[in-house]
Design an enzyme around this catalytic site. Structure first.
Site, PDB file in Angstrom:
ATOM      1  N   THR A  73       0.828  -1.197   0.000  1.00 20.44           N
ATOM      2  CA  THR A  73       0.000   0.000   0.000  1.00 20.44           C
ATOM      3  C   THR A  73       0.867   1.254   0.000  1.00 20.44           C
ATOM      4  O   THR A  73       2.070   1.170   0.183  1.00 20.44           O
ATOM      5  CB  THR A  73      -0.922   0.030   1.240  1.00 20.44           C
ATOM      6  OG1 THR A  73      -1.728  -1.122   1.196  1.00 20.44           O
ATOM      7  CG2 THR A  73      -1.806   1.228   1.335  1.00 20.44           C
ATOM      8  N   ASP A  84      -8.604  -9.880   1.953  1.00 21.35           N
ATOM      9  CA  ASP A  84      -8.743  -9.224   3.263  1.00 21.35           C
ATOM     10  C   ASP A  84      -9.972  -9.745   4.024  1.00 21.35           C
ATOM     11  O   ASP A  84     -10.134  -9.438   5.209  1.00 21.35           O
ATOM     12  CB  ASP A  84      -8.837  -7.696   3.115  1.00 21.35           C
ATOM     13  CG  ASP A  84      -7.468  -7.025   3.122  1.00 21.35           C
ATOM     14  OD1 ASP A  84      -6.458  -7.732   3.238  1.00 21.35           O
ATOM     15  OD2 ASP A  84      -7.417  -5.788   3.012  1.00 21.35           O
ATOM     16  N   SER A  86     -10.800  -3.226   5.977  1.00 22.33           N
ATOM     17  CA  SER A  86      -9.463  -2.674   5.778  1.00 22.33           C
ATOM     18  C   SER A  86      -8.886  -2.195   7.110  1.00 22.33           C
ATOM     19  O   SER A  86      -9.614  -2.032   8.089  1.00 22.33           O
ATOM     20  CB  SER A  86      -9.542  -1.501   4.804  1.00 22.33           C
ATOM     21  OG  SER A  86      -8.306  -0.829   4.726  1.00 22.33           O
ATOM     22  N   SER A  87      -7.583  -1.956   7.091  1.00 24.24           N
ATOM     23  CA  SER A  87      -6.919  -1.311   8.234  1.00 24.24           C
ATOM     24  C   SER A  87      -6.464   0.093   7.883  1.00 24.24           C
ATOM     25  O   SER A  87      -5.829   0.761   8.711  1.00 24.24           O
ATOM     26  CB  SER A  87      -5.692  -2.122   8.646  1.00 24.24           C
ATOM     27  OG  SER A  87      -6.066  -3.415   9.013  1.00 24.24           O
ATOM     28  N   GLY A  93       0.904  -0.728   5.192  1.00 24.23           N
ATOM     29  CA  GLY A  93       1.394  -1.788   6.076  1.00 24.23           C
ATOM     30  C   GLY A  93       0.353  -2.768   6.568  1.00 24.23           C
ATOM     31  O   GLY A  93       0.524  -3.349   7.646  1.00 24.23           O
TER      32      GLY A  93
HETATM   33  N1  GLU Z   1      -5.347  -4.575   2.278  1.00 23.25           N
HETATM   34  C1  GLU Z   1      -4.843  -3.827   3.381  1.00 23.25           C
HETATM   35  C2  GLU Z   1      -5.939  -3.083   4.088  1.00 23.25           C
HETATM   36  O1  GLU Z   1      -6.859  -2.648   3.476  1.00 23.25           O
HETATM   37  C3  GLU Z   1      -3.866  -2.821   2.952  1.00 23.25           C
HETATM   38  C4  GLU Z   1      -2.730  -3.468   2.323  1.00 23.25           C
HETATM   39  C5  GLU Z   1      -1.508  -3.191   3.012  1.00 23.25           C
HETATM   40  O2  GLU Z   1      -1.270  -2.082   3.460  1.00 23.25           O
HETATM   41  O3  GLU Z   1      -0.737  -4.088   3.078  1.00 23.25           O
HETATM   42  O4  GLU Z   1      -5.881  -2.933   5.262  1.00 23.25           O
END
Ligand code: GLU
Length: 610
Positions: free
Chosen positions: A423, A465, A489-490, A510
Site C-alpha cells: 500500500t 482481506d 481494511s486497516s 502496512g
Molecule cells: N489490504 C490492506 C488493508 O486494506 C492494505 C494493504 C496493506 O497495506 O498491506 O488494510
C-alpha cells in the site's frame, strides 16, 4: 476552502509535460541504454522533511510528490494534487497502488472546517458467497493460492475515487490531473533499489502470468537499479481514463479487459489459478461512496479517520481513548513515562483495540462504531490494564453496549485475520488550508500478480482481506466474504484538527500494522514530543492481539528487555509501515515529513521551501 477554478494556469503548467508525453515512443522497456525520451524526475530534492509555504505534499516517491507540488504550484487545490499524486504513484509504485486497486480518501475543507471521506474500497462480485475461499471439501483455501488468482480481485475503486474526489472537492478536471501519470508511464522513471527489490521479491509469481512478466520482468528479470522503466501500456490506460473518463473502466472497454482477465487469467504453461467472478455488471454497479468520518477526541484535539469498511478510524480512536483512560487510572500521563513503559501501554491498548476490531468491525449493518470510539467504552476496557504485566494474548473483546461500569463479560476469538503488507499513503495541504490524507492499495505488494494485458496495470487481491472462515466457530465474524461486500481494511488516513483548525495529516501503508503505525506516530508526536520526522522514524512496535512485532532497532534496545520482563513476546520484523505526514505550523506554513530509511526513504516537499 475550494480554490477558484483556474484551468488555464494549470493547463499551461501541465501542457508542457503532456507535449513531451505525446512525442514519446510507445514501445520502450526498462534499460539504462534504451533510446527514448528523458525519464521523468523530480526538481525538488528527495528529502524526508521540508518546511515552507504554498502547500505541501508527502509521499513515498519523489517523482509522485513532485507531481502534486506542480499541481499546487499551477493553482490546483489539495484534492487536485492528491489525485494527481495518487495516479503518479500508480506508475512509480505499481506494486502498491494503481488503477486496479482501491483506497480511502479523507478531505479537510478549510472553508467549512468539515472533514469528509470517500470510501473507494474494492468490492466483491454479486456472486461472492461466504464459501468463496473454501475448497470443495470445506477447508479454507491456501492464502497464496487465493492471492495469486482471479478470485481475489475486487472491483477496483481508485478511478471512481479520483473522479468523485475531483468533482466533490477539486477544482480541475480529472483528465488534466491524469496527464502527469500518463507522461511518467510513457517517458519512464529511474529504477531505485526499492522498486528493484520489490520486483525481484515477486519475480516468481509475476512469471506465472505472461502479461505481468512482459511488463514488469523485461528481459526475464527485475529491472536494474539506475535503468529506466517505461510502461507504455499503462500510459495507454491513463490516456484512456483521461480521454474517455472513468466510464471506460466501469462501463467500457477497459472494464471488459479487467473482467476478461480476472475471470480467465492468462497463465504460463503448466500454471493454473482459481478463476475470478467479477462481471461487467459488477463494474457498472460500483460506486465510490461519500461517508461521514469517524470522529474522536484526543488530548483536546479532534481526530478524524475512515469509517467502515475500514477498521482504521475506529481502531486508532480506540487505542488513543485507551491511552487516555490508562492515564486516568494510573494517574501518570503517557508523556511522563519511560520509553519502555510508554511502549507497554501502547502495546496493551493496541491489543485491546484489535480484539474489538476483529469481533465487531466489518462491512455489515449495525457496527457499533460510536460505542467503540466512545471514551466510556475505553474507560471500561482499560480496567484490564496492569502497569507491570502484559495481558495474555489473545486478550478478550469487550462489550460496546453503552453501559460502562465494570470490566463486563468477555470472550476471545481464537484465530487472527490475514494481514497484507503493501500500500501507499500520501498527504497534501494547500495554501488555502485544505488537506487530504489518502491511503491507496492493491493489497499485497504486487496485488494478485495479474496484469491486464495491453493496459499495463496490476489487479488487486483485496478480497483476501476477508476472513476465509470465522475466526472462532462460536463468535460472529463481521468480515466473512459476501456478495457486493467490501473487505475490512486497516487503512487509517487521519486528519487532526485543533479547535477547528488543521494541525496534522498522517497515514501509512502496512496492512494491519497501519493502525498501530498511525497511532504510534500520533503519540510519539503529540505525547512524547518528538519532531514529526522523528516521530515517523522512531522504532516501531505493532501489537495486534497475537503477534507483537518489533523493528530491529527496538529489539536491540534495552526497551525490548523491559517489555519482555513484563511478559511481552516480541517478534523481530525488518520494517513496519512507511508513514507520511504534514503538520501545520501557521497560516501557509507547513512541515512535510516522511520516512528517513523505511522503503528507501520517503519524499516530503513544499511549494516554496524556506
Ligand atoms: N489490504 C490492506 C488493508 O486494506 C492494505 C494493504 C496493506 O497495506 O498491506 O488494510
Amino acid at each position: 476552502m475550494r480554490s477558484p477554478r483556474v484551468p488555464l494556469v494549470l493547463a499551461v503548467g501541465l501542457a508542457g509535460t503532456l507535449a513531451v508525453a505525446l512525442t514519446a515512443p510507445a514501445a520502450a522497456t526498462a534499460s539504462a541504454a534504451a533510446p527514448g525520451p528523458k525519464p521523468v524526475s523530480n526538481s525538488l530534492p528527495k528529502v524526508p522533511v521540508m518546511r515552507g509555504g504554498g502547500g505541501a505534499v508527502s509521499s513515498v516517491d519523489a517523482v509522485a510528490s513532485q507531481v502534486g507540488i506542480d499541481v499546487l504550484k499551477a493553482g490546483g487545490n489539495a484534492a487536485d494534487a492528491a489525485v494527481a499524486t495518487a495516479a503518479a504513484l500508480g506508475v512509480t509504485e505499481p506494486y502498491s497502488t494503481g488503477i486496479g486497486g482501491g483506497g480511502f480518501f479523507v478531505f479537510y475543507d478549510a472553508k467549512t472546517h468539515q472533514v469528509k471521506t470517500i470510501d473507494g474500497r474494492e468490492t466483491a462480485p454479486s456472486t461472492f458467497t461466504q464459501r468463496a475461499f473454501l475448497e470443495p471439501n470445506g477447508t479454507p483455501m491456501a492464502f497464496d493460492k487465493a492471492v495469486n488468482s482471479g478470485l481475489s480481485v475486487g472491483v477496483p475503486g481508485s478511478p471512481a475515487t479520483w473522479d468523485l474526489a475531483t468533482r466533490s472537492f477539486g477544482t480541475q478536471p480529472l483528465g488534466l490531473l491524469l496527464r502527469p501519470a500518463e507522461n511518467i508511464a510513457r517517458r519512464g522513471f529511474v529504477v531505485d533499489q526499492t522498486f528493484h527489490d520489490q520486483t525481484a521479491a515477486n519475480a516468481a509469481r509475476f512469471a506465472k502470468f505472461p502479461a505481468t512478466a512482459k511488463v514488469f520482468l523485461p528481459g526475464g528479470s527485475a529491472p536494474a537499479v539506475g535503468s529506466v522503466f517505461r510502461n507504455p501500456d499503462m500510459a495507454a490506460a491513463y490516456r484512456e481514463l483521461r480521454t474517455r473518463g472513468v466510464a471506460s473502466l466501469y462501463a467500457g472497454r477497459l472494464g471488459r479487459a479487467v473482467v476478461d482477465e480476472a475471470q480467465n487469467p492468462h497463465t504460463a504453461p503448466g500454471v493454473s489459478v482459481p478463476h475470478g467472478q467479477i462481471t461487467t455488471a459488477d463494474l457498472r454497479a460500483y460506486r465510490a461512496l461519500p461517508k461521514a468520518p469517524v470522529h474522536s477526541r484526543y488530548r483536546g484535539l479532534d481526530v478524524y479517520g475512515m469509517p467502515v469498511p475500514s477498521s482504521g478510524g475506529i481502531a486508532v480512536a480506540e487505542i488513543l481513548n485507551l491511552l487516555e483512560a490508562i492515564d486516568q487510572r494510573t494517574g501518570i500521563r503517557l508523556g511522563d513515562l519511560s520509553n519502555a513503559d510508554y511502549l507497554h501501554r501502547f502495546s496493551e491498548a493496541s491489543a485491546l483495540a484489535f480484539a474489538d476490531r476483529n469481533r465487531y468491525v466489518g462491512d455489515v449493518p449495525n457496527v457499533p462504531s460510536s460505542e467503540l470510539v466512545s471514551q466510556g467504552f475505553a474507560d471500561e476496557r482499560a480496567c484490564l490494564f496492569s502497569p507491570g504485566t502484559a495481558l495474555k494474548r489473545p486478550v478478550p473483546f469487550g462489550s460496546p453496549d453503552g453501559s460502562y461500569s465494570s470490566c463486563g463479560p468477555t470472550a476471545t476469538t481464537s484465530r487472527l485475520p490475514n494481514d497484507g503488507q503493501s500500500t501507499s499513503h500520501l498527504v497534501v495541504t494547500d495554501k488555502w488550508g485544505n488537506a487530504v490524507s489518502y491511503t491507496l492499495t492493491i493489497e499485497q505488494t504486487g496485488g494478485s500478480a495479474i496484469t491486464v494485458p495491453g493496459w499495463g496495470f496490476l489487479l488487486n487481491n483485496e478480497l483476501t482481506d476477508f476472513d476465509f472462515v470465522p475466526l472462532s466457530p462460536d463468535v460472529p465474524d463481521p468480515n466473512l466474504p459476501g456478495p457486493g461486500k467490501r473487505p475490512r481494511s486497516s487503512m487509517s488516513p487521519t486528519v487532526v484538527l485543533d479547535h477547528g483548525r488543521l494541525r496534522l495529516v498522517a497515514g501509512s501503508p502496512g496492512g494491519a500494522t497501519i493502525i498501530t503505525t498511525v497511532a504510534q506516530v500520533l503519540t510519539e508526536y503529540v505525547d512524547r514530543g518528538l519532531p514529526l520526522v522523528d516521530a515517523i522514524a522512531a522504532a516501531r512496535l505493532s501489537s495486534r492481539n497475537g503477534v507483537e512485532q518489533a523493528e530491529p532497532a527496538l529489539m536491540s534496545s534495552p526497551d525490548a528487555n523491559a517489555l519482555t520482563a513484563k511478559g511481552h513476546v516480541l517478534a523481530s520484523t525488518p520494517e513496519i509501515g512507511a508513514a507520511t505526514a504534514i503538520r501545520v505550523i501557521g497560516p501557509d506554513d507547513f512541515e512535510a515529513a516522511a520516512e528517513t530509511v523505511r522503503r528507501g526513504g520517503g519524499s516530503a516537499m513544499v511549494v516554496n521551501p524556506r
